[in-house]
Design a protein around this motif. Structure first.
Motif, PDB file in Angstrom:
ATOM      1  N   ARG A  77      80.350  27.094  84.037  1.00 51.72           N
ATOM      2  CA  ARG A  77      81.741  27.358  83.636  1.00 51.72           C
ATOM      3  C   ARG A  77      82.705  26.430  84.378  1.00 51.72           C
ATOM      4  O   ARG A  77      83.641  25.895  83.796  1.00 51.72           O
TER       5      ARG A  77
ATOM      6  N   TRP B 105      77.751  30.177  76.617  1.00 57.01           N
ATOM      7  CA  TRP B 105      77.179  31.502  76.876  1.00 57.01           C
ATOM      8  C   TRP B 105      76.088  31.836  75.853  1.00 57.01           C
ATOM      9  O   TRP B 105      74.991  32.251  76.216  1.00 57.01           O
TER      10      TRP B 105
ATOM     11  N   TRP C  68      75.458  30.130  86.171  1.00 56.24           N
ATOM     12  CA  TRP C  68      76.397  30.337  85.062  1.00 56.24           C
ATOM     13  C   TRP C  68      77.821  29.985  85.489  1.00 56.24           C
ATOM     14  O   TRP C  68      78.561  29.336  84.754  1.00 56.24           O
TER      15      TRP C  68
ATOM     16  N   HIS D 212      82.564  22.956  82.944  1.00 57.80           N
ATOM     17  CA  HIS D 212      83.288  22.937  81.665  1.00 57.80           C
ATOM     18  C   HIS D 212      84.795  22.878  81.901  1.00 57.80           C
ATOM     19  O   HIS D 212      85.502  22.078  81.273  1.00 57.80           O
ATOM     20  N   GLU D 213      85.281  23.707  82.800  1.00 56.87           N
ATOM     21  CA  GLU D 213      86.719  23.769  83.066  1.00 56.87           C
ATOM     22  C   GLU D 213      87.248  22.481  83.683  1.00 56.87           C
ATOM     23  O   GLU D 213      88.405  22.094  83.445  1.00 56.87           O
TER      24      GLU D 213
ATOM     25  N   SER E  87      82.724  24.983  73.910  1.00 62.62           N
ATOM     26  CA  SER E  87      83.511  26.155  74.284  1.00 62.62           C
ATOM     27  C   SER E  87      82.686  27.034  75.224  1.00 62.62           C
ATOM     28  O   SER E  87      81.447  26.974  75.223  1.00 62.62           O
ATOM     29  N   GLU E  88      83.349  27.859  76.005  1.00 60.39           N
ATOM     30  CA  GLU E  88      82.637  28.752  76.899  1.00 60.39           C
ATOM     31  C   GLU E  88      81.759  29.718  76.112  1.00 60.39           C
ATOM     32  O   GLU E  88      80.656  30.074  76.547  1.00 60.39           O
TER      33      GLU E  88
END
Length: 323
Positions: free
Chosen positions: A257, A142, A253, A260-261, A137-138
């Motif tokens: 993201r 993080w 970063w 991931h997306e 998960s984001e």
């Protein structure tokens, strides 16, 4: 057949593809060497090397090196196929090459076994690869970063930095120009501009350009390679006049993201130096939440005296420039 074989092989990477062979082929001071083994019309083995040198034709005998990123690929790691690949490599390698180096992206220690006679020539040296799992998960991604990295990203966002995937030709050229300034500042050799000139034409589905902006000024850029489940950190740079705005952490970063997306599973941050030796780049990368693996590197010095002298000269050059 070549393309399909690499795509289906569990160790196949973008650096094994015919598209990368084409990229090497249009790059100045680079000569690609591709070898394939076929059985009954089917490709069962592939090896792709990037032979590089500096200083034009005169520099070849002193700087020539052959880099095999990812290593050889053989169906089911078949030892007979590996023997054929490596024997053909030895026979076709130009005599002026000083050394060859295999740089794994996945662990290949079992592949590099001494039952294959041609592999006895290669010496393993410890070398870390730094890899991040991005199929989380984001929030997990993080929180997996060091608090310093998170703080820097927050500072960049407050400063109004903007992140974009660069899709226009002019913007891609600007990324390359920024990278070149970075490499010159660090006294690290960078590939000729011809490497980047036709990337999006030859491998549009594999290459991505990213940038961070302060208003309309590009202050950081990255080139990443995406293939199957892996995003690979290829080139990165930034404008030193804007370091206080933390553009590197901000860009990294946002690329994490993005990966991931887009559904990637891993983000390979590249090398982390040798075990047992301090290396600031490794420490920096680990703060993004990477894992560290000693995949090693495999070296074959074809001309040992020249190889030793060149290594000493390179180390001396960086000590002098670093002062």
């Amino acid at each position: 057949m070549w393309r399909e074989f690499v795509a289906e092989h569990p160790l196949g990477t973008v650096f094994h593809t015919p598209e990368m062979w084409k990229v090497y082929g249009v790059t100045e001071n680079v000569k690609p060497l591709a070898i394939a083994v076929e059985v009954e019309g089917h490709v069962v083995g592939v090896l792709l090397a990037q032979i590089m040198w500096n200083g034009g034709t005169i520099g070849k005998p002193l700087t020539g090196r052959s880099i095999i990123t990812g290593g050889p690929l053989a169906i089911d790691n078949d030892e007979e196929v590996l023997e054929m690949l490596m024997e053909a490599y030895r026979e076709r390698l130009p005599k002026w090459v000083v050394y060859s180096e295999i740089r794994p992206i996945y662990p290949i220690d079992e592949l590099m076994n001494e039952r294959v006679n041609e592999l006895k020539r290669w010496k393993r040296v410890g070398h870390y690869n730094l890899v991040m799992r991005v199929d989380k998960s984001e929030e997990e991604l993080w929180n997996g970063m060091h608090k310093e990295r998170r703080r820097n990203v927050g500072q960049a966002e407050k400063a109004g930095l903007r992140f974009e995937e660069v899709t226009e030709a002019a913007g891609r050229r600007e990324v390359v120009a920024l990278l070149r300034k970075t490499y010159e500042r660090k006294h690290v050799p960078m590939a000729d501009d011809s490497l980047f000139a036709r990337l999006t034409e030859i491998m549009p589905e594999f290459v991505r350009f990213f940038a961070a902006y302060k208003e309309d000024k590009m202050i950081a850029g990255q080139i990443r390679l995406g293939y199957k489940d892996l995003l690979y950190a290829w080139y990165a740079g930034s404008d030193e006049d804007y370091f206080k705005l933390r553009p590197n952490d901000f860009t990294m970063w946002n690329v994490i993201r993005w990966a991931h997306e887009k559904g990637y599973k891993e983000f390979d941050f590249g090398g982390g130096g040798e075990p047992g030796k301090a290396y600031g780049v490794r420490d920096y990368k680990l703060k993004y939440g990477c894992e560290m693996f000693d995949y090693g590197r495999y070296v074959w010095a074809h001309r040992p005296v020249t190889y030793w002298a060149a290594a000493k000269a390179y180390a001396l050059y960086h000590r002098i420039k670093g002062k």
